[in-house]
Write an enzyme that holds these catalytic residues in place. Sequence first.
Site, PDB file in Angstrom:
ATOM      1  N   THR A 185       1.813  -3.793   6.418  1.00  0.00           N
ATOM      2  CA  THR A 185       1.492  -3.078   7.652  1.00  0.00           C
ATOM      3  C   THR A 185       0.151  -3.603   8.126  1.00  0.00           C
ATOM      4  O   THR A 185      -0.755  -3.825   7.312  1.00  0.00           O
ATOM      5  CB  THR A 185       1.356  -1.555   7.460  1.00  0.00           C
ATOM      6  OG1 THR A 185       0.038  -1.275   7.041  1.00  0.00           O
ATOM      7  CG2 THR A 185       2.325  -1.020   6.462  1.00  0.00           C
ATOM      8  N   GLU A 331       4.764   2.952   5.156  1.00  0.00           N
ATOM      9  CA  GLU A 331       4.439   3.551   3.848  1.00  0.00           C
ATOM     10  C   GLU A 331       5.469   4.587   3.411  1.00  0.00           C
ATOM     11  O   GLU A 331       5.466   5.025   2.264  1.00  0.00           O
ATOM     12  CB  GLU A 331       3.059   4.223   3.907  1.00  0.00           C
ATOM     13  CG  GLU A 331       1.883   3.269   3.873  1.00  0.00           C
ATOM     14  CD  GLU A 331       1.476   2.777   5.260  1.00  0.00           C
ATOM     15  OE1 GLU A 331       2.299   2.866   6.196  1.00  0.00           O
ATOM     16  OE2 GLU A 331       0.333   2.308   5.400  1.00  0.00           O
ATOM     17  N   LYS A 441     -12.172  13.155  22.270  1.00  0.00           N
ATOM     18  CA  LYS A 441     -13.016  14.349  22.134  1.00  0.00           C
ATOM     19  C   LYS A 441     -13.850  14.476  23.396  1.00  0.00           C
ATOM     20  O   LYS A 441     -14.696  13.644  23.687  1.00  0.00           O
ATOM     21  CB  LYS A 441     -13.914  14.218  20.904  1.00  0.00           C
ATOM     22  CG  LYS A 441     -14.718  15.460  20.650  1.00  0.00           C
ATOM     23  CD  LYS A 441     -14.501  15.933  19.231  1.00  0.00           C
ATOM     24  CE  LYS A 441     -14.957  17.359  19.030  1.00  0.00           C
ATOM     25  NZ  LYS A 441     -15.270  17.655  17.655  1.00  0.00           N
ATOM     26  N   TRP A 446     -10.462  18.718  21.947  1.00  0.00           N
ATOM     27  CA  TRP A 446      -9.604  17.555  21.699  1.00  0.00           C
ATOM     28  C   TRP A 446      -8.581  17.387  22.813  1.00  0.00           C
ATOM     29  O   TRP A 446      -7.987  18.364  23.258  1.00  0.00           O
ATOM     30  CB  TRP A 446      -8.856  17.716  20.374  1.00  0.00           C
ATOM     31  CG  TRP A 446      -9.741  17.655  19.169  1.00  0.00           C
ATOM     32  CD1 TRP A 446     -10.059  18.687  18.342  1.00  0.00           C
ATOM     33  CD2 TRP A 446     -10.421  16.503  18.659  1.00  0.00           C
ATOM     34  NE1 TRP A 446     -10.891  18.253  17.334  1.00  0.00           N
ATOM     35  CE2 TRP A 446     -11.134  16.912  17.498  1.00  0.00           C
ATOM     36  CE3 TRP A 446     -10.508  15.171  19.056  1.00  0.00           C
ATOM     37  CZ2 TRP A 446     -11.907  16.033  16.757  1.00  0.00           C
ATOM     38  CZ3 TRP A 446     -11.277  14.298  18.297  1.00  0.00           C
ATOM     39  CH2 TRP A 446     -11.970  14.729  17.167  1.00  0.00           C
TER      40      TRP A 446
HETATM   41  P1  AMP Z   1       4.332   1.609  11.321  1.00  0.00           P
HETATM   42  O1  AMP Z   1       3.996   1.678   9.898  1.00  0.00           O
HETATM   43  O2  AMP Z   1       3.968   0.312  11.957  1.00  0.00           O
HETATM   44  O3  AMP Z   1       5.746   1.975  11.586  1.00  0.00           O
HETATM   45  O4  AMP Z   1       3.432   2.685  12.099  1.00  0.00           O
HETATM   46  C1  AMP Z   1       3.426   4.038  11.733  1.00  0.00           C
HETATM   47  C2  AMP Z   1       2.709   4.832  12.772  1.00  0.00           C
HETATM   48  O5  AMP Z   1       3.408   4.820  14.019  1.00  0.00           O
HETATM   49  C3  AMP Z   1       2.591   6.319  12.435  1.00  0.00           C
HETATM   50  O6  AMP Z   1       1.544   6.588  11.547  1.00  0.00           O
HETATM   51  C4  AMP Z   1       2.385   6.940  13.804  1.00  0.00           C
HETATM   52  O7  AMP Z   1       1.037   6.855  14.215  1.00  0.00           O
HETATM   53  C5  AMP Z   1       3.219   6.051  14.700  1.00  0.00           C
HETATM   54  N1  AMP Z   1       4.516   6.688  14.956  1.00  0.00           N
HETATM   55  C6  AMP Z   1       5.691   6.451  14.369  1.00  0.00           C
HETATM   56  N2  AMP Z   1       6.673   7.198  14.903  1.00  0.00           N
HETATM   57  C7  AMP Z   1       6.097   7.948  15.868  1.00  0.00           C
HETATM   58  C8  AMP Z   1       6.573   8.931  16.792  1.00  0.00           C
HETATM   59  N3  AMP Z   1       7.852   9.271  16.868  1.00  0.00           N
HETATM   60  N4  AMP Z   1       5.672   9.515  17.611  1.00  0.00           N
HETATM   61  C9  AMP Z   1       4.375   9.181  17.576  1.00  0.00           C
HETATM   62  N5  AMP Z   1       3.866   8.246  16.754  1.00  0.00           N
HETATM   63  C10 AMP Z   1       4.715   7.635  15.903  1.00  0.00           C
END
Ligand code: AMP
Length: 539
Positions: A185, A331, A441, A446
């Site tokens: 990641t 993760e 902020k 927020w």
């Molecule tokens: P990744 O590991 O690249 O898939 O990124 C994970 C991150 O994507 C999460 O920690 C969130 O911040 C964001 N994320 C994944 N799904 C969503 C969702 N449905 N709505 C908002 N953020 C999301």
Amino acid sequence: MQGLMMDRALTIHSILDYAERNHGQREIVSVTADNPCHRYTYSDAFARTKQLANALSSLGARMGDRIGTLAWNDHRHFEIYYASSCNGMVCHTINPRLFEQQLIYIINHAEDKVLFTDPAFIPLLEQLATKLDELPILVVLSDKANMPKSGSLKLICYETLLEGESPQIDWPDFGEDTAAALCYTSGTTGNPKGVLFSHRSTLLHAYAVALPDVFNLSTRDSVLPVVPMFHACAWGIPYAAPLVGAKLVFPGPKMADGATLHNLMESEQVTLALGVPTVWLALLDYLRINDLKLTTLNRTVVGGAACPSSIMDEFRETFGVTTHHAWGMTELSPLGTLNSPNSEWSELNTEQRAQQRLKQGRGICGINLKIVDENNNELPWDGVAFGALKVRGPWVCSDYFKLESESSAHHADGWFDTGDVASIDEQGFLKIVDRSKDLIKSGGEWISSVELENIAMTHPGVQEAAVIGIADEKWTERPLLVVVPKNGADVDTSDLLMHFDGKIAKWSIPEKALLVAELPHTATGKISKMQLRQQVKSG
Ligand code: AMP
């Protein structure tokens, strides 16, 4: 007292064995660089998988070796998933859209023994080759007739590699905690971090996502993963589809092509498609402009970033397709929550239902969720309190692969800190308020950039929207709205800002908006707020 049940390891072989025996005639259809419509069955796929596993051993790969892939979604990539993992090796999917420095870091860090690549990435590899500590054995995902040439690299043809290898194999015996796949990641700071999935975590995740209130998968489904196989294993679809005997449809290098996606959906009678919001924006645009229908698709899963209500509404109202919002992270293998209605929804009015649909859904059995304040005190599930989201479960990573320094996300309390900020309502529906570093902020309060983006996307002239915090002397930070107008739409910024009136507290409405031709995206197709902040800063 111990239970008296057989001690059979939870490994990926069980998916392969099951699909081969019970769903051998189900099809896998792929677009590839050398074939616009490759079609075969699970039986064919797994016979070739075994040939490939034997070929990997012939190339000198051994248990635990990392087998890299730089590839789009197709049947050959599917074969590599199973051939490497079932052979005790680790399938390391690499995102070709990453920056050169990140690619070099990842390939060096993983120490890939063999690297399978689509022909299109040969020029990229020629560029990287001299900067790698050690060049992996390079295999090109192509037939002989379409093999690319390279002046500097020694390339093996995938189809030639398989020729002559036996489709019989005795898989090595190993435990369920053996590593099966590796995916890096890329955070916004520091080097990419490797998430190392085990056979056990992969199998449990596959069972979980197939559940009725998750992807609701069955052998009657035809599934199109538009999410790349290098993005958290295409959300587990390459494992979950054969686990139920669903048909698989792979778009190959044509992931972002509306015409290809629509053709595949219609010709292969796709019932479920999965992807990030950007992909669906492009597809809906294409369908709208060409006045097309979707005759078999009944549901989409949208995740990876917050799904705007405009996508859900258009899918439902124009095409009769239900959109399920999902949340996850690499993760988490990656699925943590999915939104499907419960019986209480029948008592909600249209507006309440729309609000509920926008949430990221309930945790899947196996995943524990909690939200905590800045002192790590747990917050109530009342739909109002919001705090840092922590998770734990058998498909949540416990540490990163060969990490040089300690990760602050893994604490001694056994929970993984997601870096997201969320609320959870009484019925267990999670709502992602923001990524903690994207929250704004302002005057001590927020503001959720996600909420503002959702509202902006309901404006008829908006194609894509992002909100970032900009420094402000009086309020510390104020939100700035950045918008890509829809093709041909005559959008003006004061009209855009007025669109927020009455939809959200006055103090959280942005005072400024910018119109741009396009927004920067990350390698996984999400809006890159880090790049956007830099662009705005540099004017
Ligand atoms: P990744 O590991 O690249 O898939 O990124 C994970 C991150 O994507 C999460 O920690 C969130 O911040 C964001 N994320 C994944 N799904 C969503 C969702 N449905 N709505 C908002 N953020 C999301």
